[in-house]
Motif scaffolding. Structure first.
Motif, mmCIF file in Angstrom:
data_model
loop_
_atom_site.group_PDB
_atom_site.id
_atom_site.type_symbol
_atom_site.label_atom_id
_atom_site.label_comp_id
_atom_site.label_asym_id
_atom_site.label_seq_id
_atom_site.Cartn_x
_atom_site.Cartn_y
_atom_site.Cartn_z
ATOM 1 N N ASP A 44 -65.156 -47.496 1.423
ATOM 2 C CA ASP A 44 -65.909 -47.085 0.044
ATOM 3 C C ASP A 44 -64.619 -46.980 -0.709
ATOM 4 O OD1 ASP A 44 -67.232 -46.451 -1.906
ATOM 5 O OD2 ASP A 44 -68.668 -45.629 -1.011
ATOM 6 N N TRP A 45 -64.197 -47.698 -1.812
ATOM 7 C CA TRP A 45 -63.631 -47.251 -2.535
ATOM 8 C C TRP A 45 -64.752 -47.236 -4.169
ATOM 9 C CZ3 TRP A 45 -60.099 -50.143 0.881
ATOM 10 C CH2 TRP A 45 -59.229 -49.228 1.091
ATOM 11 N N SER A 46 -65.611 -46.624 -3.705
ATOM 12 C CA SER A 46 -66.724 -47.181 -5.175
ATOM 13 C C SER A 46 -65.489 -45.832 -6.292
ATOM 14 C CB SER A 46 -67.578 -45.730 -4.636
ATOM 15 O OG SER A 46 -68.719 -47.062 -4.492
ATOM 16 N N GLY A 47 -65.127 -46.229 -7.586
ATOM 17 C CA GLY A 47 -64.212 -46.246 -8.903
ATOM 18 C C GLY A 47 -62.893 -46.438 -9.018
ATOM 19 N N PHE A 48 -62.883 -47.738 -7.784
ATOM 20 C CA PHE A 48 -61.614 -47.704 -7.500
ATOM 21 C C PHE A 48 -61.689 -49.694 -7.867
ATOM 22 C CE2 PHE A 48 -60.690 -43.981 -5.523
ATOM 23 C CZ PHE A 48 -59.944 -43.131 -5.847
ATOM 24 N N THR A 49 -60.641 -50.202 -8.613
ATOM 25 C CA THR A 49 -60.222 -51.330 -8.398
ATOM 26 C C THR A 49 -58.992 -52.306 -7.670
ATOM 27 O OG1 THR A 49 -60.131 -51.297 -11.075
ATOM 28 C CG2 THR A 49 -58.968 -53.072 -10.514
ATOM 29 N N ILE A 50 -60.083 -53.071 -7.016
ATOM 30 C CA ILE A 50 -59.329 -53.366 -5.752
ATOM 31 C C ILE A 50 -58.169 -55.053 -6.427
ATOM 32 C CG2 ILE A 50 -58.933 -54.885 -3.459
ATOM 33 C CD1 ILE A 50 -59.729 -51.812 -3.432
ATOM 34 N N ALA A 51 -57.147 -55.061 -6.024
ATOM 35 C CA ALA A 51 -56.442 -56.500 -6.995
ATOM 36 C C ALA A 51 -55.295 -56.764 -5.952
ATOM 37 C CB ALA A 51 -55.437 -55.680 -8.225
ATOM 38 N N PRO A 52 -54.659 -57.922 -5.967
ATOM 39 C CA PRO A 52 -53.928 -59.162 -4.977
ATOM 40 C C PRO A 52 -52.587 -58.125 -5.372
ATOM 41 C CG PRO A 52 -54.000 -59.792 -7.048
ATOM 42 C CD PRO A 52 -55.348 -59.185 -7.037
ATOM 43 N N GLY A 53 -52.277 -57.765 -3.861
ATOM 44 C CA GLY A 53 -50.878 -57.299 -4.190
ATOM 45 C C GLY A 53 -49.689 -57.780 -4.843
ATOM 46 N N LEU A 54 -48.799 -57.347 -5.553
ATOM 47 C CA LEU A 54 -47.940 -58.338 -6.114
ATOM 48 C C LEU A 54 -47.094 -58.896 -5.650
ATOM 49 C CD1 LEU A 54 -47.277 -54.996 -9.111
ATOM 50 C CD2 LEU A 54 -48.392 -57.116 -9.269
ATOM 51 N N PHE A 55 -45.617 -59.215 -5.747
ATOM 52 C CA PHE A 55 -44.989 -60.286 -4.722
ATOM 53 C C PHE A 55 -43.595 -60.916 -6.316
ATOM 54 C CE2 PHE A 55 -44.616 -65.030 -2.714
ATOM 55 C CZ PHE A 55 -42.927 -64.331 -1.712
ATOM 56 N N ASP A 56 -42.730 -59.766 -6.105
ATOM 57 C CA ASP A 56 -41.517 -59.721 -6.595
ATOM 58 C C ASP A 56 -40.602 -60.309 -6.128
ATOM 59 O OD1 ASP A 56 -39.802 -59.253 -8.382
ATOM 60 O OD2 ASP A 56 -39.499 -56.716 -8.390
ATOM 61 N N THR A 57 -40.715 -62.147 -6.948
ATOM 62 C CA THR A 57 -39.675 -62.949 -6.417
ATOM 63 C C THR A 57 -38.023 -62.551 -7.132
ATOM 64 O OG1 THR A 57 -40.029 -64.049 -7.517
ATOM 65 C CG2 THR A 57 -41.202 -64.385 -6.071
ATOM 66 N N HIS A 58 -37.991 -61.743 -7.050
ATOM 67 C CA HIS A 58 -36.137 -61.439 -7.873
ATOM 68 C C HIS A 58 -36.082 -59.836 -8.001
ATOM 69 C CE1 HIS A 58 -33.048 -62.458 -11.268
ATOM 70 N NE2 HIS A 58 -32.923 -61.778 -10.724
ATOM 71 N N ILE A 59 -35.319 -58.653 -6.901
ATOM 72 C CA ILE A 59 -35.510 -57.735 -6.687
ATOM 73 C C ILE A 59 -33.651 -57.370 -5.895
ATOM 74 C CG2 ILE A 59 -36.908 -58.185 -4.710
ATOM 75 C CD1 ILE A 59 -37.314 -55.353 -5.542
ATOM 76 N N HIS A 60 -33.071 -57.185 -6.547
ATOM 77 C CA HIS A 60 -31.045 -56.793 -5.772
ATOM 78 C C HIS A 60 -31.447 -55.506 -4.842
ATOM 79 C CE1 HIS A 60 -29.927 -59.879 -8.012
ATOM 80 N NE2 HIS A 60 -29.991 -59.452 -9.309
ATOM 81 N N ASP A 358 -53.960 -59.388 1.431
ATOM 82 C CA ASP A 358 -52.832 -58.855 0.907
ATOM 83 C C ASP A 358 -53.164 -57.710 -0.608
ATOM 84 O OD1 ASP A 358 -51.293 -59.223 2.488
ATOM 85 O OD2 ASP A 358 -49.709 -59.997 1.311
ATOM 86 N N TYR A 359 -53.082 -56.567 -0.450
ATOM 87 C CA TYR A 359 -54.639 -56.206 -1.637
ATOM 88 C C TYR A 359 -54.214 -54.960 -1.843
ATOM 89 C CZ TYR A 359 -57.595 -53.760 1.455
ATOM 90 O OH TYR A 359 -58.100 -52.863 2.791
ATOM 91 N N VAL A 360 -54.360 -54.310 -2.935
ATOM 92 C CA VAL A 360 -53.898 -53.093 -3.896
ATOM 93 C C VAL A 360 -55.111 -51.767 -4.332
ATOM 94 C CG1 VAL A 360 -52.612 -51.576 -5.607
ATOM 95 C CG2 VAL A 360 -51.521 -53.763 -4.143
ATOM 96 N N VAL A 361 -55.449 -50.739 -4.243
ATOM 97 C CA VAL A 361 -56.116 -49.949 -4.654
ATOM 98 C C VAL A 361 -56.082 -48.663 -5.844
ATOM 99 C CG1 VAL A 361 -58.365 -48.160 -4.229
ATOM 100 C CG2 VAL A 361 -57.682 -49.868 -1.965
ATOM 101 N N LEU A 362 -56.709 -49.572 -7.714
ATOM 102 C CA LEU A 362 -56.087 -48.773 -8.129
ATOM 103 C C LEU A 362 -56.821 -47.943 -8.959
ATOM 104 C CD1 LEU A 362 -55.001 -52.273 -10.074
ATOM 105 C CD2 LEU A 362 -53.272 -50.795 -9.234
ATOM 106 N N ASN A 363 -56.917 -46.613 -9.713
ATOM 107 C CA ASN A 363 -57.383 -46.190 -9.830
ATOM 108 C C ASN A 363 -57.603 -46.554 -11.596
ATOM 109 O OD1 ASN A 363 -55.302 -45.131 -11.647
ATOM 110 N ND2 ASN A 363 -54.847 -43.172 -10.174
ATOM 111 N N LYS A 364 -58.175 -45.864 -12.134
ATOM 112 C CA LYS A 364 -58.639 -45.975 -13.373
ATOM 113 C C LYS A 364 -57.438 -45.858 -14.451
ATOM 114 C CE LYS A 364 -63.586 -44.428 -13.766
ATOM 115 N NZ LYS A 364 -64.168 -45.772 -13.430
ATOM 116 N N ASP A 365 -56.653 -45.319 -13.688
ATOM 117 C CA ASP A 365 -55.065 -45.366 -14.627
ATOM 118 C C ASP A 365 -54.019 -46.799 -14.327
ATOM 119 O OD1 ASP A 365 -56.114 -43.048 -16.389
ATOM 120 O OD2 ASP A 365 -55.347 -41.828 -15.378
ATOM 121 N N LEU A 366 -54.232 -47.832 -13.483
ATOM 122 C CA LEU A 366 -53.799 -48.222 -13.042
ATOM 123 C C LEU A 366 -52.310 -47.497 -12.348
ATOM 124 C CD1 LEU A 366 -54.076 -51.123 -15.434
ATOM 125 C CD2 LEU A 366 -55.248 -50.451 -13.568
ATOM 126 N N GLU A 367 -53.064 -46.891 -11.369
ATOM 127 C CA GLU A 367 -51.776 -45.954 -10.377
ATOM 128 C C GLU A 367 -52.291 -46.169 -8.825
ATOM 129 O OE1 GLU A 367 -50.875 -41.795 -12.649
ATOM 130 O OE2 GLU A 367 -53.141 -41.930 -11.128
#
Length: 383
Positions: A44-60, A358-367
């Motif tokens: 239960d992540w009421s108050g939060f947003t669920i977004a797909p996991g990010l995919f960084d295709t260019h990271i050294h 793959d998912y990310v739970v974000l608060n209202k400040d997108l943290e």
């Protein structure tokens, strides 16, 4: 573990779901349902947003580690740290260097992956170079620039256990079209980078199979109304993807907004992050080059930008603020577009039934509060 997710909203490909429960079954997304069984496990992540996991295709690199260190522990460290940034998939990225250093870098990634990454998962290796030209070299070492070689690439691919999924080159180098045709036929994403090629040369490269432009507007000839150059070819050719570093330094916010408008779902947000990412200002290295970071901006001794220290989630936030696009649309430029560019969208990039959870739970400040990889919660923010 099978369970259901409840949240204020889910960022989906074409909509935002705000009412239902999302089922996670055997590490993959299931369907949305209005009610759940009485004995069901519910996150239960009421108050939060669920977004797909990010995919960084260019990271050294990140937080003191660099792929070119040739250290499997460094790849593991990157994997773990990326979770706190909402990244669930990445491509460890090399730099132009001598053969021995590139060999070591590839072997280190293979060793780390075979041992098992505990955080974000590697979806392959991005070989950035060494087939570039000098005028737009950036932080690539021109001492090692050369024409593309199928034999050399085959050696590296064998060493990497066929993990190289993306390679960048300058299309004006001799033999480039034939090389592009070859690597493309093996499923590798041929990309255009660090080049002074003409617009027409780039179109021929795309005709041959190149389907990506690396860090748009950086490391390439610029846009001119009589010679569109590499940037013009990248913007106008709908067949190809284009990477963008949205840190406000590599590309002006208005130009980033323009790129999103023109490229739409063919825009891929990346970081091009190096070892100074998440570190304090000071002296670092990008491959063989000494780098000084001041105010979070990394530059070589000659003043050239040396990769970035950008967090991909900050690139998403920046582009969302700069543009008139919804958060869901911009977010997918950092999750779905990268997956599509590599042909991995059947499993990755969005919240859709059948895809890996793959998912990310974000608060209202997108943290980032929580990050899950294939349905398994791998990171939870303390406090």
């Amino acid at each position: 573990m099978n369970y259901y997710i409840k949240a204020d909203q889910f960022l989906l490909e074409n909509e935002e779901n705000t009412a239902d429960y999302l089922c996670v079954e055997n590490g993959r997304f299931g369907t949305f349902v209005e009610t759940v069984p009485p004995d069901a496990k519910v996150m239960d992540w009421s108050g939060f947003t669920i977004a797909p996991g990010l995919f960084d295709t260019h990271i050294h690199g990140l937080k003191g580690s660099d792929v070119m260190d040739g250290d499997p522990d460094g790849i593991q460290a990157m994997s773990e740290v990326l979770l706190s940034l909402g990244v669930t998939r990445f491509l460890p990225t090399t730099l132009t260097s001598d053969k021995e250093a590139l060999d070591r870098a590839l072997i280190s990634v293979v060793e780390a992956v075979e041992k098992g990454l505990s955080g974000a998962q590697s979806e392959g290796i991005f070989l950035e170079g060494p087939y570039f030209t000098e005028k737009h070299k950036g932080a690539q070492n021109p001492d090692y620039f050369r024409d593309p070689s199928r034999q050399e690439f085959d050696h590296w691919q064998e060493l990497a256990g066929n993990m190289i999924v993306k390679i960048a080159l300058a299309p004006e180098r001799a033999g480039s079209e034939e090389f592009i045709r070859y690597v493309s036929s093996t499923g590798v994403l041929a990309s255009i980078a660090h080049t002074d090629a003409s617009h027409d040369c780039c179109i021929l490269a795309v005709d041959a199979g190149a389907r990506n432009y690396v860090h748009l507007f950086n490391g390439m000839s610029g846009l001119h109304h009589r010679e569109p150059g590499v940037a013009g070819a990248a913007l106008t050719d709908k067949r190809a993807f284009a990477e963008l570093i949205c840190d406000g330094y590599h590309v002006h916010p208005d130009i980033a907004k323009l790129a999103l408008h023109v490229k739409d779902d063919k825009l891929v947000l990346i970081t091009d992050c190096m070892q100074a990412g998440l570190m304090p200002d000071g002296d670092y290295h990008l491959g063989e080059f000494p780098v000084v970071m001041q105010g979070g901006v990394a530059r070589t001794e000659t003043g050239s930008l040396a990769g970035s220290t950008l967090k991909l989630i900050d690139g998403v936030k920046n582009l969302h603020v700069w543009s008139d696009k919804s958060l869901a649309e911009v977010w997918h430029r950092g999750s779905l577009s990268p997956a599509v560019s590599l042909g991995r969208d059947a499993d990755l990039g969005s919240i859709k039934a059948g895809k890996l959870a793959d998912y990310v739970v974000l608060n209202k400040d997108l943290e980032v509060q929580t990050t899950a990889v294939a349905g398994e919660i791998k990171y939870e923010k303390e406090g």
